[in-house]
Design a protein around this motif. Structure first.
Motif, PDB file in Angstrom:
ATOM      1  N   PRO A   1       1.550   1.901  68.005  1.00 16.88           N
ATOM      2  CA  PRO A   1       1.362   0.721  66.581  1.00 16.88           C
ATOM      3  C   PRO A   1       0.243   0.089  67.103  1.00 16.88           C
ATOM      4  N   ALA A   2      -0.516  -0.277  65.898  1.00 13.04           N
ATOM      5  CA  ALA A   2      -1.761  -1.079  66.021  1.00 13.04           C
ATOM      6  C   ALA A   2      -1.965  -1.858  64.423  1.00 13.04           C
ATOM      7  N   ARG A   3      -2.674  -2.851  64.832  1.00 15.25           N
ATOM      8  CA  ARG A   3      -3.021  -3.747  63.702  1.00 15.25           C
ATOM      9  C   ARG A   3      -4.519  -3.942  63.556  1.00 15.25           C
ATOM     10  N   VAL A   4      -4.821  -3.860  62.307  1.00 15.34           N
ATOM     11  CA  VAL A   4      -6.348  -4.085  62.080  1.00 15.34           C
ATOM     12  C   VAL A   4      -6.406  -5.347  61.102  1.00 15.34           C
ATOM     13  N   ARG A   5      -7.381  -6.329  61.374  1.00 15.86           N
ATOM     14  CA  ARG A   5      -7.293  -7.350  60.576  1.00 15.86           C
ATOM     15  C   ARG A   5      -8.963  -7.829  60.147  1.00 15.86           C
ATOM     16  N   ARG A   6      -9.112  -8.163  58.898  1.00 12.15           N
ATOM     17  CA  ARG A   6     -10.421  -8.483  58.350  1.00 12.15           C
ATOM     18  C   ARG A   6     -10.346  -9.912  58.024  1.00 12.15           C
ATOM     19  N   ASP A   7     -11.339 -10.857  58.483  1.00 15.62           N
ATOM     20  CA  ASP A   7     -11.598 -12.050  58.083  1.00 15.62           C
ATOM     21  C   ASP A   7     -13.047 -12.105  57.537  1.00 15.62           C
ATOM     22  N   GLY A   8     -13.247 -12.784  56.493  1.00 13.06           N
ATOM     23  CA  GLY A   8     -14.339 -13.056  55.688  1.00 13.06           C
ATOM     24  C   GLY A   8     -14.766 -14.493  55.297  1.00 13.06           C
ATOM     25  N   PRO A   9     -16.171 -14.828  54.894  1.00 11.82           N
ATOM     26  CA  PRO A   9     -16.283 -16.106  54.385  1.00 11.82           C
ATOM     27  C   PRO A   9     -15.252 -16.759  53.580  1.00 11.82           C
ATOM     28  N   ALA A  10     -14.699 -16.284  52.772  1.00 11.47           N
ATOM     29  CA  ALA A  10     -13.619 -16.878  51.962  1.00 11.47           C
ATOM     30  C   ALA A  10     -12.356 -16.694  52.431  1.00 11.47           C
ATOM     31  N   PRO A  11     -11.384 -17.791  52.230  1.00 19.71           N
ATOM     32  CA  PRO A  11     -10.162 -17.574  52.689  1.00 19.71           C
ATOM     33  C   PRO A  11      -9.048 -16.384  52.028  1.00 19.71           C
ATOM     34  N   ALA A  12      -9.570 -15.874  50.686  1.00 21.50           N
ATOM     35  CA  ALA A  12      -9.136 -14.792  50.090  1.00 21.50           C
ATOM     36  C   ALA A  12      -9.470 -13.502  50.931  1.00 21.50           C
ATOM     37  N   ASP A  13     -10.434 -13.509  51.626  1.00 21.70           N
ATOM     38  CA  ASP A  13     -11.108 -12.190  52.157  1.00 21.70           C
ATOM     39  C   ASP A  13     -10.227 -11.455  53.328  1.00 21.70           C
ATOM     40  N   TRP A  14      -9.129 -12.150  53.764  1.00 20.97           N
ATOM     41  CA  TRP A  14      -8.438 -11.613  54.675  1.00 20.97           C
ATOM     42  C   TRP A  14      -7.741 -10.490  54.312  1.00 20.97           C
ATOM     43  N   LEU A  15      -7.500  -9.541  55.197  1.00 22.99           N
ATOM     44  CA  LEU A  15      -6.765  -8.145  54.901  1.00 22.99           C
ATOM     45  C   LEU A  15      -6.189  -7.760  56.238  1.00 22.99           C
ATOM     46  N   THR A  16      -4.848  -7.220  56.429  1.00 21.63           N
ATOM     47  CA  THR A  16      -4.432  -6.622  57.401  1.00 21.63           C
ATOM     48  C   THR A  16      -3.869  -5.221  57.144  1.00 21.63           C
ATOM     49  N   ALA A  17      -4.127  -4.227  58.166  1.00 25.35           N
ATOM     50  CA  ALA A  17      -3.490  -3.036  58.033  1.00 25.35           C
ATOM     51  C   ALA A  17      -2.763  -2.784  59.239  1.00 25.35           C
ATOM     52  N   ASP A  18      -1.388  -2.374  59.040  1.00 22.76           N
ATOM     53  CA  ASP A  18      -0.405  -2.192  60.321  1.00 22.76           C
ATOM     54  C   ASP A  18      -0.016  -0.817  59.960  1.00 22.76           C
ATOM     55  N   GLY A  19      -0.416  -0.208  61.227  1.00 22.36           N
ATOM     56  CA  GLY A  19      -0.121   1.473  61.175  1.00 22.36           C
ATOM     57  C   GLY A  19       0.131   1.951  62.690  1.00 22.36           C
ATOM     58  N   ARG A  20       0.185   3.136  62.829  1.00 19.72           N
ATOM     59  CA  ARG A  20       0.246   4.054  64.029  1.00 19.72           C
ATOM     60  C   ARG A  20      -0.899   4.751  64.205  1.00 19.72           C
TER      61      ARG A  20
END
Length: 192
Positions: A114-133
């Motif tokens: 298992p692994a998690r990829v997370r993106r953060d950006g300048p705006a609060p709405a820019d977040w993204l998470t991808a949970d996968g294997r």
């Protein structure tokens, strides 16, 4: 100075010279490397940090972990509990996993399990998470891929699918098959 003192000083001087001669470092006669010596070493590092720079000399990836073990025979590094930070313009990406395997050419990082990829950006709405294997991170192009199930979450909703490709430079992701999603539109009515 008395005769006895002179003898003591001379004896001390002779002993000092003898000790210096005995303790000197012996250099090999030719000064070259020892024939047949294997310079590859298995090693382990604790509180490990690796930084990767791109062609322009800018920091592209930082890998931190409590432990890295390197196998000299294969050149493969095994990293426990890695935190990988992928730097690109305005977005910061973090990848967390239980284990990472770094190939000998240092161009591929495999994340079995298992692994998690997370993106953060300048705006609060820019977040993204991808949970996968079983995610594979290609270092130079900054692309993460997997053929396993993945769940993507962001401020607009959730997507699930099997197999994905995430281009961190272009900030673009693709789900390959069995895609399902739930979107939540940010409208004035939904804020009440």
């Amino acid at each position: 100075m008395s005769r006895r003192t002179r003898r003591g000083v001379i004896l001390l001087f002779v002993l000092s010279l003898a000790l210096a001669w005995l303790s000197r470092v012996q250099e090999p006669a030719d000064g070259g490397p020892i024939a047949g010596l294997d310079r590859r070493l298995d090693y382990a590092l604790t509180d490990f940090e690796m930084q990767v720079f791109d062609e322009e000399g800018l920091l592209s990836i930082t890998l931190r972990a409590p432990r890295l073990a390197n196998d000299a025979g294969t050149g493969v590094g095994r990293v426990e509990q890695p935190r990988i930070e992928v730097h690109h313009e305005e977005f910061d990406w973090q990848v967390d996993a239980e284990v990472a395997v770094v190939t000998s050419d240092r161009e591929t990082i495999d994340l079995p399990g298992p692994a998690r990829v997370r993106r953060d950006g300048p705006a609060p709405a820019d977040w993204l998470t991808a949970d996968g294997r079983d995610i594979r991170l290609q270092v130079t192009p900054r692309i993460a891929t997997s053929e396993q199930e993945v769940e993507l979450n962001d401020s607009a909703g959730r997507l699930t699918g099997r197999g994905f490709r995430l281009d961190m430079r272009r900030n673009k992701f693709e789900l390959h098959e069995q895609v399902a999603g739930r979107y939540e539109l940010d409208t004035p009515e939904s804020r009440d």
